[in-house]
Design a protein around this motif. Structure first.
Motif, mmCIF file in Angstrom:
data_model
loop_
_atom_site.group_PDB
_atom_site.id
_atom_site.type_symbol
_atom_site.label_atom_id
_atom_site.label_comp_id
_atom_site.label_asym_id
_atom_site.label_seq_id
_atom_site.Cartn_x
_atom_site.Cartn_y
_atom_site.Cartn_z
ATOM 1 N N LYS A 1 0.816 -1.197 0.000
ATOM 2 C CA LYS A 1 0.000 0.000 0.000
ATOM 3 C C LYS A 1 0.857 1.256 0.000
ATOM 4 N N TYR A 2 0.547 2.187 -0.897
ATOM 5 C CA TYR A 2 1.183 3.499 -1.053
ATOM 6 C C TYR A 2 2.526 3.471 -1.791
ATOM 7 N N VAL A 3 3.277 2.365 -1.751
ATOM 8 C CA VAL A 3 4.626 2.370 -2.337
ATOM 9 C C VAL A 3 4.809 1.270 -3.383
ATOM 10 N N GLU A 4 3.710 0.736 -3.914
ATOM 11 C CA GLU A 4 3.824 -0.365 -4.862
ATOM 12 C C GLU A 4 4.559 0.046 -6.139
ATOM 13 N N ASP A 5 4.376 1.297 -6.576
ATOM 14 C CA ASP A 5 5.054 1.755 -7.784
ATOM 15 C C ASP A 5 6.554 1.961 -7.523
ATOM 16 N N THR A 6 6.875 2.601 -6.390
ATOM 17 C CA THR A 6 8.283 2.794 -6.029
ATOM 18 C C THR A 6 9.005 1.452 -5.914
ATOM 19 N N ALA A 7 8.381 0.483 -5.267
ATOM 20 C CA ALA A 7 8.985 -0.842 -5.126
ATOM 21 C C ALA A 7 9.246 -1.474 -6.483
ATOM 22 N N THR A 8 8.362 -1.231 -7.427
ATOM 23 C CA THR A 8 8.520 -1.803 -8.769
ATOM 24 C C THR A 8 9.702 -1.188 -9.497
ATOM 25 N N TRP A 9 9.815 0.145 -9.463
ATOM 26 C CA TRP A 9 10.953 0.785 -10.151
ATOM 27 C C TRP A 9 12.272 0.332 -9.524
ATOM 28 N N TRP A 10 12.334 0.262 -8.196
ATOM 29 C CA TRP A 10 13.566 -0.169 -7.534
ATOM 30 C C TRP A 10 13.917 -1.607 -7.916
ATOM 31 N N ARG A 11 12.922 -2.469 -7.977
ATOM 32 C CA ARG A 11 13.186 -3.862 -8.337
ATOM 33 C C ARG A 11 13.738 -3.966 -9.752
ATOM 34 N N ILE A 12 13.158 -3.204 -10.666
ATOM 35 C CA ILE A 12 13.638 -3.221 -12.047
ATOM 36 C C ILE A 12 15.074 -2.726 -12.120
ATOM 37 N N LEU A 13 15.355 -1.600 -11.442
ATOM 38 C CA LEU A 13 16.703 -1.038 -11.464
ATOM 39 C C LEU A 13 17.694 -1.964 -10.764
ATOM 40 N N ARG A 14 17.249 -2.594 -9.683
ATOM 41 C CA ARG A 14 18.111 -3.535 -8.963
ATOM 42 C C ARG A 14 18.482 -4.736 -9.814
#
Length: 272
Positions: free
Chosen positions: A195-208
């Motif tokens: 909740k609230y950070v699902e998009d941020t978590a996705t970008w970080w995972r892709i970049l990671r």
């Protein structure tokens, strides 16, 4: 001669890659018709739009279908608009993931129901990605009021953004991203149920996972900022962000505190 020109234009459109647009919506009756009409003004014409209604209790679905029907009758609907009606509210991540799984496009992007794109956004971003042969791009955006009038606050995309940079200043807005589905796995784009950070978590995972986000400095999107919501939105994301640093990204306490501090500093500077 005019007939040949028409054939050439049609052939050019057929050669364009298909772009999938994913929009989750919940009780979006106030803005959804405007958002649809703006998409139909895109200079890029080969797109499919998957609107996932997350069990709205207002007139959202009725407005979407009526607007689609009117555009079709007036021959202004050049793309394909699909409406998926969910029976139970599951949140933005679930809704977006349904769209990601359904998408048939060569490229994929997200648009929230209450935000807007510049009419050249898809054309310019696809052109950028083809020329730079990149899997992940994003662009600058500007805050706007309820009428989608710019209020002078802008977030300018960095030319290149890697994982470590994004941890401290995640300037990537969901409405600015585009992915080349031939270069990036679809499961990396599916959003976690956070909740609230699902998009941020996705970008970080892709970049990671070794990808780089390539930024376009031009402003192609308008993020509606409603009155009296910014402060509460910032506060309610603090705990989810902290958990994201600690439990998902596995950063130690001091690195988490350092990244969260700078992320908040950058966020505040954009809003003053």
């Amino acid at each position: 001669m005019a007939k040949n020109k028409s054939i050439d234009i049609k052939a050019k459109r057929n050669d364009q890659p298909l772009v999938s647009i994913i929009t989750p919506v919940y009780n979006g009756e106030v803005f959804i018709a405007d958002t649809i009409n703006r998409i139909c003004e895109q200079t890029y014409k080969k797109w499919e739009w998957i609107i996932i209604d997350d069990a709205s209790t207002d007139k959202t679905v009725k407005i979407v279908k009526k607007t689609r029907e009117q555009l079709t009758e007036n021959k202004k609907l050049v793309g394909d608009i699909q409406v998926i009606e969910l029976k139970e509210n599951g949140g933005q991540a679930k809704a977006r993931n349904i769209g990601v799984d359904m998408a048939k496009g060569d490229y994929l992007c997200f648009l929230d129901a209450d935000d807007a794109w510049d009419c050249d956004k898809i054309f310019r971003q696809v052109d950028f990605m083809k020329k730079n042969n990149c899997a992940f791009s994003y662009h600058s955006y500007e805050f706007a009021n309820e009428k989608c009038e710019p209020i002078g606050k802008k977030v300018i995309a960095e030319k290149v953004l890697n994982y470590r940079q994004a941890l401290k200043d995640n300037m990537i807005s969901t409405i600015t991203v585009m992915f080349d589905l031939s270069k990036i796995r679809r499961d990396l784009i599916r959003m976690p149920d956070l909740k609230y950070v699902e998009d941020t978590a996705t970008w970080w995972r892709i970049l990671r996972n070794g990808y780089t986000a390539y930024g376009i400095p031009d402003l192609f999107a308008y993020y509606r900022r409603m009155p009296n919501t910014s402060s509460s939105n910032k506060l309610r994301t603090q705990k989810p962000l902290w958990n994201l640093y600690r439990n998902v990204e596995k950063l130690n306490f001091f690195d988490s505190a350092y990244c969260l501090f700078w992320k908040n500093v950058h966020a505040v500077l954009r809003r003053i």
